[in-house]
Design a protein around this motif. Structure first.
Motif, PDB file in Angstrom:
ATOM      1  N   MET A   1     -10.900   6.018  17.469  1.00  0.00           N
ATOM      2  CA  MET A   1     -10.713   5.218  18.567  1.00  0.00           C
ATOM      3  C   MET A   1      -9.043   5.045  18.325  1.00  0.00           C
ATOM      4  SD  MET A   1     -11.237   1.323  19.225  1.00  0.00           S
ATOM      5  CE  MET A   1     -10.510   0.409  17.646  1.00  0.00           C
ATOM      6  N   ILE A   2      -8.242   5.102  19.329  1.00  0.00           N
ATOM      7  CA  ILE A   2      -6.856   4.953  19.361  1.00  0.00           C
ATOM      8  C   ILE A   2      -6.522   3.813  20.037  1.00  0.00           C
ATOM      9  CG2 ILE A   2      -4.708   6.185  20.132  1.00  0.00           C
ATOM     10  CD1 ILE A   2      -5.856   8.644  19.889  1.00  0.00           C
ATOM     11  N   ALA A   3      -5.831   2.886  19.275  1.00  0.00           N
ATOM     12  CA  ALA A   3      -5.230   1.729  20.123  1.00  0.00           C
ATOM     13  C   ALA A   3      -3.521   1.639  20.110  1.00  0.00           C
ATOM     14  CB  ALA A   3      -5.810   0.505  19.223  1.00  0.00           C
ATOM     15  N   ILE A   4      -2.895   1.167  20.962  1.00  0.00           N
ATOM     16  CA  ILE A   4      -1.482   1.195  21.036  1.00  0.00           C
ATOM     17  C   ILE A   4      -1.126  -0.331  21.295  1.00  0.00           C
ATOM     18  CG2 ILE A   4       0.362   1.736  22.261  1.00  0.00           C
ATOM     19  CD1 ILE A   4      -0.956   4.348  22.898  1.00  0.00           C
ATOM     20  N   LEU A   5      -0.308  -0.875  20.247  1.00  0.00           N
ATOM     21  CA  LEU A   5       0.215  -2.164  20.399  1.00  0.00           C
ATOM     22  C   LEU A   5       1.823  -1.999  20.787  1.00  0.00           C
ATOM     23  CD1 LEU A   5      -1.839  -4.249  17.907  1.00  0.00           C
ATOM     24  CD2 LEU A   5      -1.668  -4.737  20.414  1.00  0.00           C
ATOM     25  N   SER A   6       2.221  -3.012  21.322  1.00  0.00           N
ATOM     26  CA  SER A   6       3.752  -3.226  21.459  1.00  0.00           C
ATOM     27  C   SER A   6       4.145  -3.639  20.292  1.00  0.00           C
ATOM     28  CB  SER A   6       3.908  -3.868  22.663  1.00  0.00           C
ATOM     29  OG  SER A   6       5.464  -4.198  22.777  1.00  0.00           O
ATOM     30  N   PRO A   7       5.512  -3.246  19.697  1.00  0.00           N
ATOM     31  CA  PRO A   7       5.894  -3.875  18.402  1.00  0.00           C
ATOM     32  C   PRO A   7       6.341  -5.232  18.801  1.00  0.00           C
ATOM     33  CG  PRO A   7       7.484  -2.446  19.124  1.00  0.00           C
ATOM     34  CD  PRO A   7       6.251  -2.140  20.080  1.00  0.00           C
ATOM     35  N   ALA A   8       6.160  -6.060  17.668  1.00  0.00           N
ATOM     36  CA  ALA A   8       6.444  -7.683  17.811  1.00  0.00           C
ATOM     37  C   ALA A   8       7.880  -7.900  17.475  1.00  0.00           C
ATOM     38  CB  ALA A   8       5.456  -8.602  17.169  1.00  0.00           C
ATOM     39  N   MET A   9       8.528  -9.194  17.896  1.00  0.00           N
ATOM     40  CA  MET A   9       9.967  -9.439  17.483  1.00  0.00           C
ATOM     41  C   MET A   9       9.953  -9.894  16.372  1.00  0.00           C
ATOM     42  SD  MET A   9      11.529 -11.325  20.948  1.00  0.00           S
ATOM     43  CE  MET A   9      11.284 -10.645  22.561  1.00  0.00           C
ATOM     44  N   ASN A  10       8.900 -10.176  15.654  1.00  0.00           N
ATOM     45  CA  ASN A  10       8.961 -10.707  14.193  1.00  0.00           C
ATOM     46  C   ASN A  10       8.366 -10.037  13.210  1.00  0.00           C
ATOM     47  OD1 ASN A  10      10.482 -13.285  15.138  1.00  0.00           O
ATOM     48  ND2 ASN A  10       8.426 -14.008  15.841  1.00  0.00           N
ATOM     49  N   MET A  11       9.131  -9.694  12.160  1.00  0.00           N
ATOM     50  CA  MET A  11       8.288  -8.791  11.230  1.00  0.00           C
ATOM     51  C   MET A  11       9.183  -9.056   9.962  1.00  0.00           C
ATOM     52  SD  MET A  11      10.194  -4.866  12.064  1.00  0.00           S
ATOM     53  CE  MET A  11       9.140  -4.135  10.665  1.00  0.00           C
ATOM     54  N   ALA A  12       8.323  -8.934   8.715  1.00  0.00           N
ATOM     55  CA  ALA A  12       8.827  -9.000   7.335  1.00  0.00           C
ATOM     56  C   ALA A  12       7.889  -8.157   6.609  1.00  0.00           C
ATOM     57  CB  ALA A  12       8.100 -10.498   7.036  1.00  0.00           C
ATOM     58  N   GLN A  13       8.623  -7.822   5.333  1.00  0.00           N
ATOM     59  CA  GLN A  13       8.100  -6.780   4.532  1.00  0.00           C
ATOM     60  C   GLN A  13       6.777  -7.287   4.143  1.00  0.00           C
ATOM     61  OE1 GLN A  13       9.734  -4.056   3.564  1.00  0.00           O
ATOM     62  NE2 GLN A  13       8.211  -3.379   1.904  1.00  0.00           N
ATOM     63  N   ALA A  14       5.709  -6.317   4.221  1.00  0.00           N
ATOM     64  CA  ALA A  14       4.405  -6.822   3.949  1.00  0.00           C
ATOM     65  C   ALA A  14       4.086  -6.403   2.364  1.00  0.00           C
ATOM     66  CB  ALA A  14       3.479  -5.825   4.512  1.00  0.00           C
ATOM     67  N   ASP A  15       3.224  -7.261   1.747  1.00  0.00           N
ATOM     68  CA  ASP A  15       2.794  -7.155   0.191  1.00  0.00           C
ATOM     69  C   ASP A  15       1.797  -5.775   0.210  1.00  0.00           C
ATOM     70  OD1 ASP A  15       2.753  -7.631  -2.289  1.00  0.00           O
ATOM     71  OD2 ASP A  15       1.305  -9.038  -2.151  1.00  0.00           O
ATOM     72  N   THR A  16       2.030  -4.696  -0.269  1.00  0.00           N
ATOM     73  CA  THR A  16       1.113  -3.685  -0.060  1.00  0.00           C
ATOM     74  C   THR A  16       0.892  -2.892  -1.598  1.00  0.00           C
ATOM     75  OG1 THR A  16       2.951  -2.064   0.466  1.00  0.00           O
ATOM     76  CG2 THR A  16       1.694  -3.086   2.444  1.00  0.00           C
ATOM     77  N   PRO A  17       1.216  -3.621  -2.576  1.00  0.00           N
ATOM     78  CA  PRO A  17       0.881  -2.960  -4.177  1.00  0.00           C
ATOM     79  C   PRO A  17      -0.526  -2.531  -4.124  1.00  0.00           C
ATOM     80  CG  PRO A  17       1.031  -5.317  -4.326  1.00  0.00           C
ATOM     81  CD  PRO A  17       1.273  -4.961  -2.842  1.00  0.00           C
TER      82      PRO A  17
END
Length: 93
Positions: A1-17
């Protein structure tokens, strides 16, 4: 499945360790685009992007700092309404 989402105006560095991240497919293209956008002044970006001064400042800072630091996946970094309801942090590999 492919989904396309528009970018949001708000973002922050995600915690991904806990995640094994892959290299972006279009990294060379992104670097080239970021380099071009870094040449614009804050006021030029405001006009080019047709955004208010606050969003222009955030974009300007993001372009100036592009490639510095580790980054994080967009799907985990954006926190607009669509992304909150997506619950990407619960996705399996």
């Amino acid at each position: 499945m492919i989904a396309i989402l528009s970018p949001a105006m708000n973002m922050a560095q995600a915690d991904t360790p806990h995640l094994t991240l892959t290299k972006p497919v279009f990294q060379k293209n992104a670097n080239k685009l970021a380099k071009s956008l870094q040449a614009y002044s804050l006021w030029e970006l405001e006009s080019l992007l047709n955004v208010n001064p606050q969003l222009a400042l955030r974009a300007y800072e993001a372009y100036q700092n592009f490639g510095k630091g580790t980054g994080s996946p967009a799907i985990l970094s954006f926190y607009g309404l669509a992304y909150q309801n997506l619950n990407a942090q619960d996705f399996s590999a």
